[in-house]
Scaffold this active site. Structure first.
Site, PDB file in Angstrom:
ATOM      1  N   HIS A 122     -12.755  66.789  38.729  1.00 26.64           N
ATOM      2  CA  HIS A 122     -12.246  67.973  39.406  1.00 26.64           C
ATOM      3  C   HIS A 122     -11.612  67.545  40.717  1.00 26.64           C
ATOM      4  O   HIS A 122     -12.262  66.943  41.570  1.00 26.64           O
ATOM      5  CB  HIS A 122     -13.364  68.992  39.668  1.00 26.64           C
ATOM      6  CG  HIS A 122     -12.871  70.242  40.320  1.00 26.64           C
ATOM      7  ND1 HIS A 122     -12.429  71.342  39.603  1.00 26.64           N
ATOM      8  CD2 HIS A 122     -12.729  70.577  41.632  1.00 26.64           C
ATOM      9  CE1 HIS A 122     -12.047  72.286  40.433  1.00 26.64           C
ATOM     10  NE2 HIS A 122     -12.222  71.847  41.677  1.00 26.64           N
ATOM     11  N   CYS A 123     -10.316  67.814  40.869  1.00 23.55           N
ATOM     12  CA  CYS A 123      -9.574  67.423  42.068  1.00 23.55           C
ATOM     13  C   CYS A 123      -9.600  68.566  43.072  1.00 23.55           C
ATOM     14  O   CYS A 123      -9.072  69.650  42.802  1.00 23.55           O
ATOM     15  CB  CYS A 123      -8.133  67.055  41.698  1.00 23.55           C
ATOM     16  SG  CYS A 123      -7.116  66.618  43.119  1.00 23.55           S
ATOM     17  N   PHE A 124     -10.199  68.336  44.229  1.00 25.43           N
ATOM     18  CA  PHE A 124     -10.289  69.388  45.237  1.00 25.43           C
ATOM     19  C   PHE A 124      -8.950  69.629  45.934  1.00 25.43           C
ATOM     20  O   PHE A 124      -8.696  70.730  46.421  1.00 25.43           O
ATOM     21  CB  PHE A 124     -11.367  69.029  46.267  1.00 25.43           C
ATOM     22  CG  PHE A 124     -12.757  69.130  45.730  1.00 25.43           C
ATOM     23  CD1 PHE A 124     -13.395  70.349  45.646  1.00 25.43           C
ATOM     24  CD2 PHE A 124     -13.427  67.996  45.288  1.00 25.43           C
ATOM     25  CE1 PHE A 124     -14.683  70.449  45.145  1.00 25.43           C
ATOM     26  CE2 PHE A 124     -14.706  68.078  44.781  1.00 25.43           C
ATOM     27  CZ  PHE A 124     -15.346  69.307  44.709  1.00 25.43           C
ATOM     28  N   GLY A 127      -7.392  71.863  43.599  1.00 21.53           N
ATOM     29  CA  GLY A 127      -8.234  72.993  43.220  1.00 21.53           C
ATOM     30  C   GLY A 127      -8.285  73.192  41.721  1.00 21.53           C
ATOM     31  O   GLY A 127      -8.418  74.322  41.252  1.00 21.53           O
ATOM     32  N   ASN A 128      -8.192  72.105  40.961  1.00 14.90           N
ATOM     33  CA  ASN A 128      -8.072  72.215  39.516  1.00 14.90           C
ATOM     34  C   ASN A 128      -8.732  71.019  38.853  1.00 14.90           C
ATOM     35  O   ASN A 128      -8.880  69.952  39.458  1.00 14.90           O
ATOM     36  CB  ASN A 128      -6.584  72.272  39.116  1.00 14.90           C
ATOM     37  CG  ASN A 128      -6.378  72.865  37.746  1.00 14.90           C
ATOM     38  OD1 ASN A 128      -7.329  73.293  37.099  1.00 14.90           O
ATOM     39  ND2 ASN A 128      -5.149  72.897  37.287  1.00 14.90           N
TER      40      ASN A 128
END
Length: 275
Positions: A122-124, A127-128
């Site tokens: 999950h890439c902050f 946001g996805n």
């Protein structure tokens, strides 16, 4: 969980703010300072070439950033009779509910509240979740972000070198630039705009190295046919040729995706979806 959700909102805003500041500094400060005499500037001057290169890198970085957000991994739990609630989906993926029915390389993300295929992480900053649908755009986003930061770093060093009449021929000059600049700033010998550019130099260096390192690590996993989630969980993957692993992520027409921000052109995932 509340901290993670807050980070999921703050991190994309932070990235967009840094991108906007970088664009403003390049367009209104670095590139104009490269023109000695605009009236006698040739068509293929270094300033124009640098401006075209920066716009190309920025367009690809932001374009792939938008595609990563728009190309969200599909929720595989919508069409399955898994029950109600996120806990049921998580139990199904962990194998405690209906053993043998779980799809390989799937994971339930509590932040996105969905099950994704070939979940990587999950890439902050976007946001996805990163999965089979947007992995190629994520790799391109990291690559062009690191190149844009390197380009801004070189242009910023050239601007500071001319503004402060200093040379970066000695590698230690860059390392000692920040402490000397702080002392000069508080003594009034350094302008606030010049101090801001110096701070941005170190920020570009940090972001560029982080994105480049993450991109290289991700490419190594792709060559092995693995994802970060599989490595973290100790999952065994089927050995395949590295060319096949690359083709699965980048597709056969990978050169088009390297030059312009487009979706997964010619990837196996999209061909299976069309069938």
């Amino acid at each position: 969980m509340l901290v993670l959700r807050l980070l999921n909102v703050v991190a994309p805003a932070y990235f967009l703010c840094i991108s906007l500041v970088t664009f403003v500094l390049q367009i209104f400060l670095f590139i104009p300072s490269m023109f000695r005499d605009p009236s006698t500037t040739p068509l293929l001057s270094p300033a124009l070439l640098h401006g075209a290169l920066f716009l190309f890198l920025s367009a690809n970085a932001l374009g792939n950033y938008v595609l990563v957000i728009q190309s969200s991994p599909e929720d595989l739990g919508k069409g399955l009779n898994l029950g109600e609630g996120a806990e049921v989906v998580a139990d199904w993926l962990d194998g405690s509910r209906s053993p043998g029915s779980a799809l390989p390389s799937t994971h339930f993300c509590r932040l996105c509240a969905r099950v994704t295929q070939r979940h990587d992480h999950h890439c902050f900053f976007t946001g996805n979740c990163i999965g089979s649908r947007n992995m190629r755009n994520f790799i391109m986003f990291c690559l062009y972000t690191s190149l844009a930061c390197l380009d801004s770093l070189v242009a910023g060093m050239a601007y500071i070198s001319a503004a402060l009449s200093m040379s970066f021929a000695n590698p230690l000059a860059f390392l000692t630039l920040l402490p000397h600049s702080i002392s000069q700033f508080f003594s009034g010998a350094l302008l606030s705009s010049e101090m801001f550019v110096i701070l941005m130099l170190y920020l570009w260096l940090g972001i560029g190295l982080a994105c480049a390192g993450f991109c290289c690590h991700q490419m190594l996993l792709i060559l092995r046919g693995q994802t970060r989630y599989q490595v973290r969980k100790g999952m065994v993957v089927r050995a395949r040729p590295w060319r096949e692993n690359l083709r699965e992520v980048f597709g056969k027409r990978w050169l088009l995706g390297l030059l312009i921000p487009v979706l997964n052109v010619g990837s196996d995932y999209r061909r299976q979806k069309e069938k």
